[in-house]
Design an enzyme around this catalytic site. Structure first.
Site, PDB file in Angstrom:
ATOM      1  N   VAL A 608       0.810  -1.211   0.000  1.00 26.42           N
ATOM      2  CA  VAL A 608       0.000   0.000   0.000  1.00 26.42           C
ATOM      3  C   VAL A 608       0.848   1.269   0.000  1.00 26.42           C
ATOM      4  O   VAL A 608       0.614   2.169  -0.791  1.00 26.42           O
ATOM      5  CB  VAL A 608      -0.971   0.005   1.209  1.00 26.42           C
ATOM      6  CG1 VAL A 608      -1.715   1.327   1.314  1.00 26.42           C
ATOM      7  CG2 VAL A 608      -1.956  -1.145   1.084  1.00 26.42           C
ATOM      8  N   LEU A 612       5.878   3.106   4.232  1.00 29.19           N
ATOM      9  CA  LEU A 612       5.016   3.692   5.262  1.00 29.19           C
ATOM     10  C   LEU A 612       4.249   2.609   6.031  1.00 29.19           C
ATOM     11  O   LEU A 612       3.764   1.644   5.434  1.00 29.19           O
ATOM     12  CB  LEU A 612       3.997   4.646   4.622  1.00 29.19           C
ATOM     13  CG  LEU A 612       4.542   5.949   4.029  1.00 29.19           C
ATOM     14  CD1 LEU A 612       3.394   6.736   3.422  1.00 29.19           C
ATOM     15  CD2 LEU A 612       5.242   6.768   5.095  1.00 29.19           C
ATOM     16  N   GLY A 663      12.226   5.038 -11.250  1.00 28.67           N
ATOM     17  CA  GLY A 663      11.757   3.899 -10.467  1.00 28.67           C
ATOM     18  C   GLY A 663      10.502   4.133  -9.668  1.00 28.67           C
ATOM     19  O   GLY A 663      10.167   3.359  -8.770  1.00 28.67           O
ATOM     20  N   GLU A 666       5.537   1.251 -11.939  1.00 23.32           N
ATOM     21  CA  GLU A 666       5.750  -0.145 -12.309  1.00 23.32           C
ATOM     22  C   GLU A 666       6.484  -0.161 -13.656  1.00 23.32           C
ATOM     23  O   GLU A 666       6.492   0.851 -14.382  1.00 23.32           O
ATOM     24  CB  GLU A 666       4.402  -0.865 -12.448  1.00 23.32           C
ATOM     25  CG  GLU A 666       3.568  -0.920 -11.183  1.00 23.32           C
ATOM     26  CD  GLU A 666       4.122  -1.867 -10.132  1.00 23.32           C
ATOM     27  OE1 GLU A 666       5.013  -2.681 -10.469  1.00 23.32           O
ATOM     28  OE2 GLU A 666       3.671  -1.786  -8.972  1.00 23.32           O
ATOM     29  N   LYS A 681      -4.714  -1.052  -3.960  1.00 25.36           N
ATOM     30  CA  LYS A 681      -4.290  -0.615  -2.622  1.00 25.36           C
ATOM     31  C   LYS A 681      -5.483  -0.328  -1.726  1.00 25.36           C
ATOM     32  O   LYS A 681      -5.517  -0.750  -0.565  1.00 25.36           O
ATOM     33  CB  LYS A 681      -3.392   0.617  -2.742  1.00 25.36           C
ATOM     34  CG  LYS A 681      -2.039   0.334  -3.373  1.00 25.36           C
ATOM     35  CD  LYS A 681      -1.200   1.595  -3.513  1.00 25.36           C
ATOM     36  CE  LYS A 681       0.162   1.283  -4.104  1.00 25.36           C
ATOM     37  NZ  LYS A 681       1.014   2.480  -4.241  1.00 25.36           N
TER      38      LYS A 681
END
Length: 814
Positions: A608, A612, A663, A666, A681
């Site tokens: 997700v 974090l 980066g 995807e 997510k």
């Protein structure tokens, strides 16, 4: 007077025999010695092999005898000066001729009786003791050779029972007349009460030494072998095992009975009554302290002294109502086995008396079943008992220690430690003395069980994690770098040792049970075998290592399908791959159920919010009794990066291309820009909140032109972005007109979820979200108006890798 015994590895060849003679010479300076020697290493096996080959009319026995002859003659030629060799070689060849004649007789009769096998197997000790005695004389030692068969008398019809009255009488008579400073004896060999040659069984040289030590009341019995004492576990299977300085007779008996090969189990009995210390020493490292065995050990504080095991165990089970409350049932059972000379190693019986379980050596299993089926034929025919069941390929693992007595929680710690690593316990036995806790497990799990238990009970709380990592692109390579960088910190501060034992990309996979050097992982991987997700799992399962973790750094749906197999084998799973948790709810639920069933971690925090703690925060809220009413979030670091940097003078194509190159997206940016990634997510958060929901239940308000959504390649997608620049410019201008910023927002409220691009006004918490940051607002019972906010970097290989790293550490600290 001390008694020294040297095992087969200590007298394996001329070089080791020289070493033995030097040890004897040094000790004889201060004490008279009795020295017992085994056959040269491996010779007893060769002798029995020759006998077996001869009994089956296999003429290879002659080649085996030739190998035996060569080993002994080579020893003579290297130990004895040429001028003195003739007589000794003649004597050795004379003995070997007798051996050859015996084997010829066995060959002609096609039969190897127990008595003949005993005679054949005795030649190893007789030859080695003669050669060592002659070599010692050359070195100037005052040494005499005495045949143990003249001293040790075994009772008839018994494997190891000694006629101690006659034996002690003979040894004392010999001692009285003996004039040599050093007396040398062949171990293993003896005679029966009627004078027939016999042996004391494999490992019997230790027993010979103990019998001599007890008879002469020696000051100390020394067992010289190829290891530096008795270890906390088998050092061949447990690299962290260490010698134990001091143990009691009882502990030594328990450990030796349960597979510790350093000392032959019956050895301890003769010296125990005389209170003669036993010292285990290493012939190849005589300066090492070794292990001292005495009656009491008062200075040890740890409850467990050692962990031992026995291979090749068969479980024999009897079940049925015909056992319940029937006096004499156990007597019939054990008497039947006793009469067939079958040793019962472990016994356990349920208090209901409905079943009884025995452990015997695998070689005795077939015979035991036949005997017991016959003994209880009547009960079985009347269906009061089930036919005897046998289960092969098992092993016994035992915790041993005098200090285990009344030490609370040891059994529970043992069982939970094994259970966490998917080691199934088939049977348990613990005596009232509480000096031994034994469990039967599957043979294939021995190494894992020993290492797991040793880590739990002996190592300085340093936990070893074994990682199988697939995916070594942006995220994977960063993870490997972080693991290498933090290696020392993890060991010193967190007591974690993390090893990469399996590595895979889309083309190659490589495994190393000892750990892959992270300075060379690319070279190792390039030399690996062809990659396959199922084969990768099969290899991880076959390696069967403790504390195994599968780490998925890919977005591959095929790999996600295999998570359930890892969990079912009690291997933890850590993944940044969202596909599994965003798959059909039934699959998500199955993975959660497997995680609970096998008490193994399934962690996907990075699904997700990269690094974090979003899922962790949500789970803590729910676990503490809070209720989730609404979740609002910007969950795509890549989309946030794109819309934070899209402005006049820069094309939408250029920004997306930059995000891909840095980066943030995807490999296929359409997954991010189409909203599918964000939808996955918010779906995962909804499910973590307790909602049953599928991906197609989520309303996705895509901002992409239909042509972009329908592209089938990354190139075509980027081309479509160039083509529709005016579309994206219009979206940007509409937001500017309202003094708003563009944010791709995910929302879950009242059981429904949606994702889409929104105009965010200046007063909203999302307005000042910069770069690739993510933000999540949790509105709950406790946070109804002012939400609980989690905010921070939500994209990029480094932060995603750090999130995976954090999940790995979380497992390690459990």
């Amino acid at each position: 007077m001390n008694v020294l015994k040297f095992g087969g590895s200590s007298v394996a060849n001329a070089t080791t025999i020289e070493n033995v003679i030097n040890i004897i010479k040094e000790q004889s300076k201060t004490k008279s010695l009795y020295v017992v020697v085994s056959a040269m290493g491996g010779v007893t096996d060769l002798l029995l092999q020759a006998g077996t080959e001869a009994s089956t009319n296999n003429e290879n026995y002659k080649k085996t005898l030739a190998e035996i002859e060569k080993r002994h003659l080579d020893a003579v030629k290297n130990l004895i000066p040429v001028i003195s060799q003739s007589a000794i070689i003649s004597k050795v060849k004379s003995e070997l001729n007798v051996l050859e004649s015996l084997c010829e007789g066995v060959f002609l009769l096609s039969e190897l009786s127990e008595k003949t096998a005993a005679v054949i197997s005795s030649f190893g000790e007789l030859l080695s003791s003669y050669i060592i005695a002659e070599a010692a004389k050359v070195k100037g030692l005052d040494i005499g050779l005495k045949d143990s068969r003249d001293l040790i008398v075994k009772t008839i019809n018994s494997k190891v029972a000694i006629d101690y009255i006659e034996t002690n009488h003979r040894i004392k008579a010999f001692a009285k007349d003996n004039k040599n400073k050093i007396s040398l004896f062949p171990g293993f060999v003896a005679r029966t009460q009627n004078g027939e040659p016999t042996t004391l069984g494999r490992g019997g040289s230790d027993f010979t030494a103990a019998i001599l030590a007890a008879a002469i009341d020696a000051e100390e019995l020394q067992i010289w072998t190829d290891v530096s004492g008795m270890y906390t576990a088998n050092p061949k299977l447990v690299k962290q095992a260490k010698p134990v300085d001091h143990i009691s007779y009882q502990e030594a008996m328990e450990l030796s009975h349960f597979g510790a090969k350093v000392i032959y189990p019956p050895t301890i009995h003769p010296v125990l009554d005389r209170n003669i210390p036993i010292l285990i020493k290493n012939t190849f490292a005589p300066e090492d302290k070794g292990t001292l065995i005495t009656r009491n050990v008062s200075d040890r504080k740890t409850p467990v002294t050692g962990i031992s095991h026995i291979d090749n165990i068969t479980i024999i089970s009897l079940e049925g109502s015909g056992m319940v409350g029937i006096p004499g049932f156990s007597k019939r059972l054990f008497e039947a086995l006793f009469l067939e000379n079958i040793n019962v190693i472990l016994i356990t019986q349920a208090s209901s008396e409905h079943s009884i379980c025995l452990a015997v050596e695998a070689s005795d299993a077939k015979k035991a079943k036949t005997i017991l089926d016959s003994t209880f034929e009547f009960e079985i025919s009347k269906r009061k008992l089930e036919p005897v069941k046998i289960e092969n390929d098992n092993a016994i693992v035992a915790l041993v220690g005098d200090n285990m007595y009344h030490h609370q929680g040891l059994s529970g710690k043992m069982f939970s430690t094994l259970g966490k690593n998917n080691v199934n316990i088939r049977a348990i036995a613990q005596g009232a003395s509480e000096k031994n806790i034994s469990v039967i497990i599957e043979k294939k799990d021995i190494k894992k069980a020993l290492n797991t238990l040793h880590e739990q009970f002996f190592e300085v709380k340093t936990k070893q994690l074994n990682l199988f990592v697939t995916g070594v692109g942006n995220v994977g390579s960063k993870l490997l770098s972080q693991l290498e960088q933090q290696k020392i910190y993890l060991k010193d501060k967190l007591r974690l040792k993390i090893r990469i034992v399996g590595l895979s990309n889309s083309k190659k996979m490589f495994f190393d049970e000892n750990g892959i050097d992270l300075h060379e992982w690319q070279e190792k991987l390039n030399k690996g075998k062809k990659a396959n997700a199922q084969d990768f799992f099969n290899q991880a399962k076959e390696m069967n290592l403790r504390n195994s973790i599968f780490v998925d750094n890919t977005a591959n749906p095929d790999i996600a399908k295999i998570y359930k197999h890892y969990l079912a084998e009690s291997m933890a799973v850590v993944t940044c791959n969202k596909i599994a948790c965003a798959d059909e709810y039934s699959n998500y639920e199955e993975l959660q159920d497997l995680s609970r069933k096998f008490n193994v971690s399934f962690l996907y925090e990075t699904n997700v919010g990269a690094g974090l703690p979003i899922i962790d925060t949500l789970n803590n809220l729910i676990a503490s009794g809070d209720n989730i009413h609404k979740i609002q979030a910007v969950l795509s670091g890549s989309l946030n990066f794109v819309f934070n940097n899209y402005k006049e003078g820069v094309t939408f194509y250029d920004i997306v291309k930059q995000a891909q190159q840095e980066g943030y997206t995807e490999p296929d940016p359409k997954i991010d820009l189409s909203g599918v990634d964000v939808a996955r997510k918010i779906l995962i958060l909804a499910r973590e909140s307790g909602r049953i929901m599928e991906l197609n239940d989520i309303e996705n308000e895509s901002f992409l032109p239909q042509e972009s959504l329908e592209t089938t390649s990354v190139k075509d997608f980027f081309d479509s972005l160039k083509k529709h620049e005016s579309h994206f410019n219009y979206i940007l201008n509409e937001a500017h007109k309202k003094d708003c910023r563009l944010k791709y927002v995910a929302q879950y409220e009242n059981g429904k979820a949606k994702v889409g691009l929104q105009h965010i006004p200046a007063e909203h918490p999302f307005y000042n979200l910069e770069g690739s940051d993510n933000i999540v607002l949790f509105f709950t019972d406790r946070y109804p108006e002012q939400p609980l906010i989690v905010k921070g970097a939500g994209a990029g290989a480094d932060v995603t890798a750090s999130g995976i790293f954090a999940d790995i550490i979380r497992i390690g600290k459990k």
